[in-house]
Design an enzyme around this catalytic site. Structure first.
Site, mmCIF file in Angstrom:
data_model
loop_
_atom_site.group_PDB
_atom_site.id
_atom_site.type_symbol
_atom_site.label_atom_id
_atom_site.label_comp_id
_atom_site.label_asym_id
_atom_site.label_seq_id
_atom_site.Cartn_x
_atom_site.Cartn_y
_atom_site.Cartn_z
ATOM 1 N N TYR A 1 31.526 7.677 17.540
ATOM 2 C CA TYR A 1 31.915 8.082 16.193
ATOM 3 C C TYR A 1 30.847 8.991 15.604
ATOM 4 O O TYR A 1 29.646 8.753 15.784
ATOM 5 C CB TYR A 1 32.048 6.863 15.278
ATOM 6 C CG TYR A 1 33.314 6.050 15.442
ATOM 7 C CD1 TYR A 1 33.374 5.016 16.375
ATOM 8 C CD2 TYR A 1 34.439 6.311 14.660
ATOM 9 C CE1 TYR A 1 34.533 4.262 16.517
ATOM 10 C CE2 TYR A 1 35.598 5.551 14.792
ATOM 11 C CZ TYR A 1 35.638 4.529 15.722
ATOM 12 O OH TYR A 1 36.779 3.781 15.854
ATOM 13 N N TYR B 1 34.892 2.112 22.939
ATOM 14 C CA TYR B 1 33.614 2.055 22.225
ATOM 15 C C TYR B 1 33.027 0.654 22.318
ATOM 16 O O TYR B 1 33.710 -0.341 22.056
ATOM 17 C CB TYR B 1 33.913 2.505 20.785
ATOM 18 C CG TYR B 1 33.203 1.801 19.680
ATOM 19 C CD1 TYR B 1 33.840 0.830 18.925
ATOM 20 C CD2 TYR B 1 31.891 2.137 19.364
ATOM 21 C CE1 TYR B 1 33.184 0.185 17.899
ATOM 22 C CE2 TYR B 1 31.236 1.499 18.341
ATOM 23 C CZ TYR B 1 31.874 0.525 17.602
ATOM 24 O OH TYR B 1 31.230 -0.102 16.590
ATOM 25 N N ARG C 1 35.819 -2.033 22.368
ATOM 26 C CA ARG C 1 37.081 -1.828 21.656
ATOM 27 C C ARG C 1 37.964 -0.946 22.536
ATOM 28 O O ARG C 1 37.531 0.111 23.028
ATOM 29 C CB ARG C 1 36.882 -1.123 20.301
ATOM 30 C CG ARG C 1 36.086 -1.838 19.253
ATOM 31 C CD ARG C 1 36.730 -3.083 18.633
ATOM 32 N NE ARG C 1 38.149 -3.301 18.803
ATOM 33 C CZ ARG C 1 39.119 -2.731 18.096
ATOM 34 N NH1 ARG C 1 38.840 -1.889 17.130
ATOM 35 N NH2 ARG C 1 40.382 -3.010 18.336
ATOM 36 N N HIS D 1 41.330 3.543 20.232
ATOM 37 C CA HIS D 1 42.190 3.324 19.065
ATOM 38 C C HIS D 1 41.976 4.417 18.042
ATOM 39 O O HIS D 1 40.920 5.058 18.001
ATOM 40 C CB HIS D 1 41.889 1.951 18.429
ATOM 41 C CG HIS D 1 40.478 1.800 17.952
ATOM 42 N ND1 HIS D 1 39.440 1.493 18.796
ATOM 43 C CD2 HIS D 1 39.929 1.944 16.718
ATOM 44 C CE1 HIS D 1 38.304 1.438 18.110
ATOM 45 N NE2 HIS D 1 38.569 1.710 16.841
ATOM 46 N N HIS E 1 42.290 4.783 13.857
ATOM 47 C CA HIS E 1 42.470 4.061 12.592
ATOM 48 C C HIS E 1 43.498 4.786 11.735
ATOM 49 O O HIS E 1 43.432 6.009 11.600
ATOM 50 C CB HIS E 1 41.155 4.006 11.825
ATOM 51 C CG HIS E 1 40.085 3.197 12.499
ATOM 52 N ND1 HIS E 1 39.868 1.861 12.224
ATOM 53 C CD2 HIS E 1 39.176 3.543 13.435
ATOM 54 C CE1 HIS E 1 38.845 1.426 12.967
ATOM 55 N NE2 HIS E 1 38.421 2.418 13.709
#
Lengths: 263, 170
Positions: A130, A169, A179, A182, A184
């Protein structure tokens, strides 16, 4: 840079239908069945431990519905630029990674379309990193990818983003925790009562088995709704792979008396 | 047409990186700063240890069309600039005290938390509000922001533990 509230909210939509009519009972905005939403208290997701309320929430009386809860901000068409729906264009060039189209319909549980609703997304880059100061794991940063976008649903209640497929991630929740890939999603709908933040997953991901976020959803059918469908009809030749992700918000179920496209 | 309901999309947490999309500094202004009638509502979000929640986002919505959004800072603090809403009756005509509908999102919250911000200088209206009446008297104060239009209003949100905020289910 001044504060310009009109950037966000153009007007209010207040859903008011007369009592005793054959129209649906908007007061109820029926909550989803048990097992749809993950519970606030879920030890498998460590961060819930100190943040879930201990007390039971108070159920608001549907017979005394508050117009505030039945209404919501309307985001004017000038407030979101078309370019904000394309996350692949960076200051110095295109983002690295598999270019994908993510599209779908925004509906309520009665199947009613919700046009002109704001949809906001954010995600990691193709490496699973990120662009955020709190993400320090050694996934490579992409100078041409920030990872945030916005769009309004169109007249057919459809939204469409172009982005790159995010990577998985790692996080500290449990040993060797990752994770699944994905995106959000933040969605407004027509009313405060419909507001939803969720995550979209990808259908071929091997990491679901160890992800507490997905597995906290007790109903496996509900869980499956967060997994996008690969759609070859959305895929564009020599351009991008297509995924379809419909979003269903709270709303009354249709009755036999209802017109097909009212509201 | 037979009655049929589509399956609801489940909620997930907003996660720690919400600032990529939900932290535009302009969004905390439902009205321009310092404009006539503007009031500031601010507060701290804390967890079960009383520690600040630095990765939450607060949204306020009110019947007069004012919407604001503000992430918490490193000390768990947020602020919104809005106008005090009118009190409007419920659908069955019961008068309500003026209030903000408040959404709380954060890492560690699997779904939105809903609360309300009533105003401390509206004691008479608050005493007659039908929703405040459903709240235990010793918890009602967690829904009321102390202050005045000139000084601003203080609305803390305690997610868990001592003097825990009251949350609602719609």
């Amino acid at each position: 840079m001044g504060a310009d509230p009109s950037r966000y909210v153009e007007s209010t939509v207040v859903v008011t239908l007369g009592k005793g009519s054959a129209a649906p009972d908007w007061d109820s905005f029926r909550p989803p069945p048990d097992g749809t939403h993950p519970p606030f208290d879920f030890p498998g997701y460590g961060s819930t431990r100190l943040r879930h309320p201990n007390g039971e929430p108070i159920r608001l009386d549907p017979g005394k519905a508050d117009p505030t809860d039945l209404s919501g901000p309307v985001f004017g068409h000038g407030s979101v630029r078309d370019a904000e729906a394309d996350l692949t264009i960076g200051a110095g060039g295109e983002a690295i990674g598999q270019r994908i189209i993510v599209t779908g319909h925004l509906l309520d549980a009665g199947g009613r379309p919700i046009p002109s609703s704001l949809v906001e997304i954010w995600q990691a880059n193709a490496s699973g990193r990120y662009r955020h100061q709190s993400d320090r794991w050694p996934g490579a940063l992409d100078p041409n990818f920030i990872g945030a976008g916005r769009a309004l649903t169109d007249a057919e209640s459809s939204y469409r983003f172009v982005t790159v497929r995010p990577g998985a991630y790692p996080w500290g929740n449990h040993r060797n925790a990752w994770r699944p890939a994905h995106i959000h999603f933040s969605v407004f709908g027509r009313a405060f009562a419909q507001r939803l933040v969720t995550q979209m997953y990808f259908p071929d991901d091997p990491l679901f088995f160890q992800d507490p976020m997905l597995n906290a959803i007790a109903d496996p059918v509900a869980r499956g709704r967060l997994v996008a469908a690969y759609d070859h009809d959305v895929t564009e030749p020599e351009w991008a792979l297509g995924y379809r992700f419909d979003i269903v918000l709270r709303g009354p179920a249709r009755t036999p008396f209802e017109e097909p496209h009212d509201g | 047409m037979a009655e049929r309901a589509l399956g609801h999309t489940p909620s997930q947490t907003v996660g720690p990186f919400l600032h990529l999309a939900l932290a535009d500094p302009a969004a905390r202004f439902a009205v321009p700063a310092g404009s006539a009638g503007a009031v500031v509502v601010c507060g701290r979000v804390t967890d079960g240890d009383g520690a600040p929640v630095p990765d939450a986002v607060i949204e306020t919505w009110q019947i007069d069309g004012m919407f604001a959004r503000c992430p918490t800072d490193a000390e768990g603090k947020y602020e919104v600039h809005t106008a005090k809403p009118p009190g409007v009756p419920t659908r069955d005509g019961t008068p309500q005290a003026p209030h903000l509908a408040v959404s709380v999102f954060a890492r560690g919250l699997f779904d939105r938390l809903v609360t309300r911000c009533y105003f401390g200088d509206e004691a008479e209206a608050n005493a007659a509000d039908p929703t405040l009446a459903t709240v235990d008297a010793d918890r009602r104060s967690t829904l009321v922001a102390d202050g005045t239009p000139e000084r601003g209003y203080r609305f803390d949100i305690r997610l868990q533990g001592a003097n825990e905020s009251v949350f609602f289910t719609l």
